[in-house]
Design a protein around this motif. Structure first.
Motif, PDB file in Angstrom:
ATOM      1  N   LEU A 220     -23.592  20.960 -28.088  1.00 42.52           N
ATOM      2  CA  LEU A 220     -24.636  21.724 -27.222  1.00 42.52           C
ATOM      3  C   LEU A 220     -25.188  21.136 -25.953  1.00 42.52           C
ATOM      4  O   LEU A 220     -25.473  21.642 -25.103  1.00 42.52           O
ATOM      5  N   SER A 221     -25.024  19.725 -26.195  1.00 44.42           N
ATOM      6  CA  SER A 221     -25.381  18.865 -24.819  1.00 44.42           C
ATOM      7  C   SER A 221     -24.166  19.151 -23.833  1.00 44.42           C
ATOM      8  O   SER A 221     -24.479  19.440 -22.577  1.00 44.42           O
ATOM      9  N   PHE A 222     -23.033  19.604 -24.197  1.00 44.61           N
ATOM     10  CA  PHE A 222     -22.021  19.929 -23.413  1.00 44.61           C
ATOM     11  C   PHE A 222     -21.976  21.224 -22.738  1.00 44.61           C
ATOM     12  O   PHE A 222     -22.368  21.267 -21.541  1.00 44.61           O
ATOM     13  N   ILE A 223     -22.000  22.262 -23.670  1.00 42.33           N
ATOM     14  CA  ILE A 223     -21.993  23.578 -23.207  1.00 42.33           C
ATOM     15  C   ILE A 223     -23.310  23.919 -22.695  1.00 42.33           C
ATOM     16  O   ILE A 223     -23.554  24.814 -21.713  1.00 42.33           O
ATOM     17  N   SER A 224     -24.488  23.436 -22.961  1.00 40.52           N
ATOM     18  CA  SER A 224     -25.846  23.739 -22.329  1.00 40.52           C
ATOM     19  C   SER A 224     -26.036  23.221 -20.911  1.00 40.52           C
ATOM     20  O   SER A 224     -26.821  23.769 -20.122  1.00 40.52           O
ATOM     21  N   TRP A 225     -25.433  22.226 -20.599  1.00 37.31           N
ATOM     22  CA  TRP A 225     -25.433  21.603 -19.162  1.00 37.31           C
ATOM     23  C   TRP A 225     -24.176  21.968 -18.293  1.00 37.31           C
ATOM     24  O   TRP A 225     -24.172  21.706 -17.169  1.00 37.31           O
ATOM     25  N   THR A 231     -22.346  24.662 -11.405  1.00 41.39           N
ATOM     26  CA  THR A 231     -22.835  25.119 -10.098  1.00 41.39           C
ATOM     27  C   THR A 231     -23.466  24.240  -9.058  1.00 41.39           C
ATOM     28  O   THR A 231     -23.045  24.392  -7.964  1.00 41.39           O
ATOM     29  N   GLU A 232     -23.809  22.996  -9.566  1.00 37.34           N
ATOM     30  CA  GLU A 232     -24.449  22.037  -8.715  1.00 37.34           C
ATOM     31  C   GLU A 232     -23.120  20.966  -8.216  1.00 37.34           C
ATOM     32  O   GLU A 232     -23.371  20.520  -7.243  1.00 37.34           O
ATOM     33  N   ILE A 233     -22.649  20.701  -9.100  1.00 37.46           N
ATOM     34  CA  ILE A 233     -21.534  19.498  -8.931  1.00 37.46           C
ATOM     35  C   ILE A 233     -20.123  20.298  -8.279  1.00 37.46           C
ATOM     36  O   ILE A 233     -19.684  19.627  -7.333  1.00 37.46           O
ATOM     37  N   ILE A 234     -19.743  21.281  -8.913  1.00 38.67           N
ATOM     38  CA  ILE A 234     -18.388  21.635  -8.797  1.00 38.67           C
ATOM     39  C   ILE A 234     -18.559  23.140  -7.384  1.00 38.67           C
ATOM     40  O   ILE A 234     -17.744  23.476  -7.032  1.00 38.67           O
ATOM     41  N   ILE A 346     -32.702  14.436 -25.874  1.00 34.46           N
ATOM     42  CA  ILE A 346     -31.758  13.180 -25.401  1.00 34.46           C
ATOM     43  C   ILE A 346     -31.128  13.337 -24.346  1.00 34.46           C
ATOM     44  O   ILE A 346     -31.135  12.468 -23.265  1.00 34.46           O
ATOM     45  N   THR A 347     -30.621  14.619 -23.887  1.00 37.39           N
ATOM     46  CA  THR A 347     -29.925  14.858 -22.528  1.00 37.39           C
ATOM     47  C   THR A 347     -30.833  14.907 -21.342  1.00 37.39           C
ATOM     48  O   THR A 347     -30.554  14.742 -20.403  1.00 37.39           O
ATOM     49  N   SER A 348     -32.122  15.540 -21.526  1.00 41.51           N
ATOM     50  CA  SER A 348     -33.116  15.665 -20.320  1.00 41.51           C
ATOM     51  C   SER A 348     -33.193  14.270 -19.702  1.00 41.51           C
ATOM     52  O   SER A 348     -33.229  14.237 -18.454  1.00 41.51           O
ATOM     53  N   PRO A 349     -33.576  13.149 -20.301  1.00 41.82           N
ATOM     54  CA  PRO A 349     -33.714  12.030 -19.631  1.00 41.82           C
ATOM     55  C   PRO A 349     -32.320  11.513 -19.173  1.00 41.82           C
ATOM     56  O   PRO A 349     -32.483  10.971 -17.827  1.00 41.82           O
ATOM     57  N   ILE A 350     -31.256  11.942 -19.494  1.00 42.51           N
ATOM     58  CA  ILE A 350     -30.037  11.280 -19.064  1.00 42.51           C
ATOM     59  C   ILE A 350     -29.906  11.942 -17.663  1.00 42.51           C
ATOM     60  O   ILE A 350     -29.329  11.585 -16.765  1.00 42.51           O
ATOM     61  N   VAL A 351     -30.051  13.246 -17.973  1.00 46.67           N
ATOM     62  CA  VAL A 351     -29.936  14.420 -16.475  1.00 46.67           C
ATOM     63  C   VAL A 351     -30.785  13.723 -15.524  1.00 46.67           C
ATOM     64  O   VAL A 351     -30.509  13.600 -14.272  1.00 46.67           O
ATOM     65  N   LEU A 356     -25.980  15.022 -14.339  1.00 47.04           N
ATOM     66  CA  LEU A 356     -25.272  15.874 -15.063  1.00 47.04           C
ATOM     67  C   LEU A 356     -23.884  15.348 -15.664  1.00 47.04           C
ATOM     68  O   LEU A 356     -23.480  15.553 -16.709  1.00 47.04           O
ATOM     69  N   TYR A 357     -23.152  14.737 -14.829  1.00 46.31           N
ATOM     70  CA  TYR A 357     -21.965  14.100 -15.073  1.00 46.31           C
ATOM     71  C   TYR A 357     -22.000  13.223 -16.275  1.00 46.31           C
ATOM     72  O   TYR A 357     -21.084  13.346 -17.224  1.00 46.31           O
TER      73      TYR A 357
END
Length: 387
Positions: A220-225, A231-234, A346-351, A356-357
């Protein structure tokens, strides 16, 4: 007549996973629009969806005991009424607090329904057929993942407000309600209260629980982001992004159908090793791919080969008892849902801090850890499972 009733109960299980899948999968597609609607950042909005995951977690934890008190039929009917109220609350929510409360209620309904659906399948089927049916049931989660990103992208492209997607999701629970009214549910008191003794405690139960948590968190960390990343990076448009996510869940669904047949001929633990290993490699290739075609084919392959992992974990755990154990099944679902709950925590602070990468790399590391755990589970397997 008994066979018709069994088919109806099986379809209730199918739709229970479809409902949960739809709620979870659309989050990544509509998060930006909801954030704009409530004037929040995407990072802040992602934390709000923790209420959805918390609702799922709490309801799965409680449902082991609820089944001893309230019949499955009554729980499903009550869940339908709650889902209507929650969706109406979302449609008419004027502030983020009202939205959070209603998304939490949908999480509660979803968790109870998925827990009941899983137990119905383990009650109705045994041995190899149980694993096969669990895979087909879980494929309906993926079917929602295939269908609802396309619906979301279409609605957003046509300038519909984001909350209309929840109205469409509510149709799934309406189908569950119709089937529930017309079905006869077995008396589960004896099976839910008894036969919960695990044949012999071993470390594999703990390892399977941890694997469920890390796998769901990674997935879910993968597919959610992925939508935001693509859209933003690629720099790929929203329509192609929706197609990309849809392709993942379509391949996931097809993979479940295929593996529901394939697993009958292979050792489940060795299959677990193979699928976690190849999935880790494919996710690595996706992260380092830059062209749309490479991303497309890699994510399709990832969806296919990772499709059976969670169900194999549940099946291996369920085969620790001679007869269906609601508490053991809910234990794995509970840990899987903890993974869901932790996704944005967990992922929001990482982002926010690393981007995102880094979040996708984090997901890949989690897949790698599950791959390593699969070897430990195999090496600790001294007892034969109940097939």
């Amino acid at each position: 007549m008994k066979n018709i009733n069994q088919i109806k109960l099986t379809w209730i299980s199918f739709f229970s996973y479809a409902f949960t899948g739809a709620l979870i999968v659309v989050t990544g597609m509509i998060m930006g629009d909801i954030a704009n609607y409530f004037s929040l950042s995407v990072s802040q909005m992602s934390n709000i969806f923790t209420f959805l995951n918390a609702g799922i977690l709490i309801s799965i934890f409680l449902n082991s005991w609820l089944m001893d008190i309230i019949s499955i039929k009554k729980q499903l009917i009550f869940g339908f009424l709650l889902s209507i109220l929650a969706i109406l609350g979302i449609v008419y929510s004027s502030n983020i607090l009202v939205f959070s409360i209603n998304i939490f209620i949908l999480g509660l309904v979803s968790g109870i329904t998925m827990s009941l659906g899983t137990f119905i399948i383990t009650y109705l089927y045994s041995g190899e057929k149980r694993g096969s049916q669990l895979l087909i049931t879980d494929s309906f989660f993926s079917m929602s993942g295939m269908i609802f990103p396309i619906i979301s992208a279409y609605l957003l492209e046509k300038n519909f407000l984001w909350y209309w997607i929840y109205v469409f999701i509510g149709i799934i629970y309406f189908l569950i309600f119709i089937l529930t009214i017309k079905s006869q549910f077995p008396t589960l008191e004896e099976k839910t209260k008894n036969h919960d003794n695990i044949k012999q405690f071993n470390i594999n139960i703990v390892l399977l629980s941890i694997s469920a948590l890390l796998y769901i968190l990674g997935q879910l960390s993968f597919i959610s982001w992925v939508p935001q990343y693509v859209t933003e990076i690629i720099n790929i448009n929203i329509k192609k992004t929706g197609t990309l996510v849809s392709n993942f869940w379509m391949a996931y669904m097809i993979g479940m159908w295929c593996f529901s047949f394939i697993i009958r001929f292979f050792n489940l633990q060795r299959m677990f090793i193979f699928l976690t290993g190849i999935s880790s490699i494919l996710m690595y290739f996706f992260i380092y791919s830059k062209s749309y075609s490479a991303l497309k084919y890699t994510i399709i392959s990832l969806g296919f080969f990772s499709s059976a992992i969670y169900t194999i974990i549940i099946t291996l755990a369920s085969l620790e008892t001679k007869k269906p154990s609601s508490k053991l099944i809910n234990l794995i679902l509970f840990f899987g849902t903890v993974g869901t709950l932790l996704t944005f925590v967990i992922t929001s602070p990482i982002v926010a801090k690393k981007g995102l990468y880094a979040t996708l790399i984090f997901s890949n590391i989690l897949y790698g850890i599950v791959f390593l755990l699969s070897f430990v589970i195999l090496s600790n397997s001294k007892n034969k499972y109940y097939f």
